[in-house]
Design an enzyme around this catalytic site. Sequence first.
Site, PDB file in Angstrom:
ATOM      1  N   ASP A  20       0.856  -1.180   0.000  1.00  0.00           N
ATOM      2  CA  ASP A  20       0.000   0.000   0.000  1.00  0.00           C
ATOM      3  C   ASP A  20       0.904   1.247   0.000  1.00  0.00           C
ATOM      4  O   ASP A  20       2.107   1.136   0.247  1.00  0.00           O
ATOM      5  CB  ASP A  20      -0.899  -0.061   1.237  1.00  0.00           C
ATOM      6  CG  ASP A  20      -1.723   1.186   1.447  1.00  0.00           C
ATOM      7  OD1 ASP A  20      -2.301   1.681   0.465  1.00  0.00           O
ATOM      8  OD2 ASP A  20      -1.778   1.667   2.598  1.00  0.00           O
ATOM      9  N   ASP A  57      -2.106  -0.260   5.850  1.00  0.00           N
ATOM     10  CA  ASP A  57      -2.416   0.386   7.132  1.00  0.00           C
ATOM     11  C   ASP A  57      -3.890   0.586   7.392  1.00  0.00           C
ATOM     12  O   ASP A  57      -4.272   1.003   8.480  1.00  0.00           O
ATOM     13  CB  ASP A  57      -1.749   1.765   7.184  1.00  0.00           C
ATOM     14  CG  ASP A  57      -2.421   2.742   6.236  1.00  0.00           C
ATOM     15  OD1 ASP A  57      -2.517   2.417   5.029  1.00  0.00           O
ATOM     16  OD2 ASP A  57      -2.875   3.811   6.686  1.00  0.00           O
TER      17      ASP A  57
HETATM   18 MG   LIG Z   1      -2.967   3.218   3.170  1.00  0.00          MG
END
Ligand SMILES: [Mg+2]
Length: 240
Positions: free
Chosen positions: A15, A193
């Site tokens: 990510d 996250d």
């Molecule tokens: Mg992210």
Amino acid sequence: MTLPLLSPDAALFLDFDGCLVDIAPRPDAVVVTPALRDRLSALHRRQGGAVALISGRDVADLRGHLPDFPGFVAGSHGSELSLEPGRITTLHQVDFDAPALHRAARDRAAPHPALLVEEKPHGVALHYRDASQLRDFVETVMQDLAAQHPHLVLQPAKMALELRPGGVGKDSAMAHLLTLPPFAGRMPVFAGDDTTDEPAMAHAQSRGGFAIKIGDGPTAAHHRLSDPAALAAWLDASLT
Ligand SMILES: [Mg+2]
């Protein structure tokens, strides 16, 4: 569970926001350091090209922040795939009036300058990073827009709500990439996250790989690192 170093035989999926870079007050204010660019290039070489970025940002935006990243990029939560800089394949084409959606979002957000409308090719995100008191307002606006666009689904994210195409996700983008060389046959490793990363984390683990959650919050991932700096340190340790 102890986090192992990254095997050179693994397929690495990363990510971007909150994972490779710290979350910034505005999405366009993230800082990409030379060290990060060098790290991604070194990883790409070491993993034999099996490094992909999977982001909620659209591909053009992400490539703009990382112009020399040679690897694959999946954007817009898996709706877009870019196998090389300058080329974008749309995996999930929906026929709708994106400019009208963007206009409606801008009109609704206009009374609140602290809000940021992020116009995406396949949807729209409304960020309230500087104005958490506007969360309920943002929710109302986005639910109204969702009701007018039934093919889009409401996606909560960090300090934002987004409308994105249904039927795609970071997990489906990862599954698709794992059918292609040089990813096919490799053990997937995913780091992210946000809640939008959870399906991809579960997918990596279901295929014998592992997942790393960056930061706080509930997660399906078996491993956790505190912040992007800790992820960078783990990647660098794997590179040495
Ligand atoms: Mg992210």
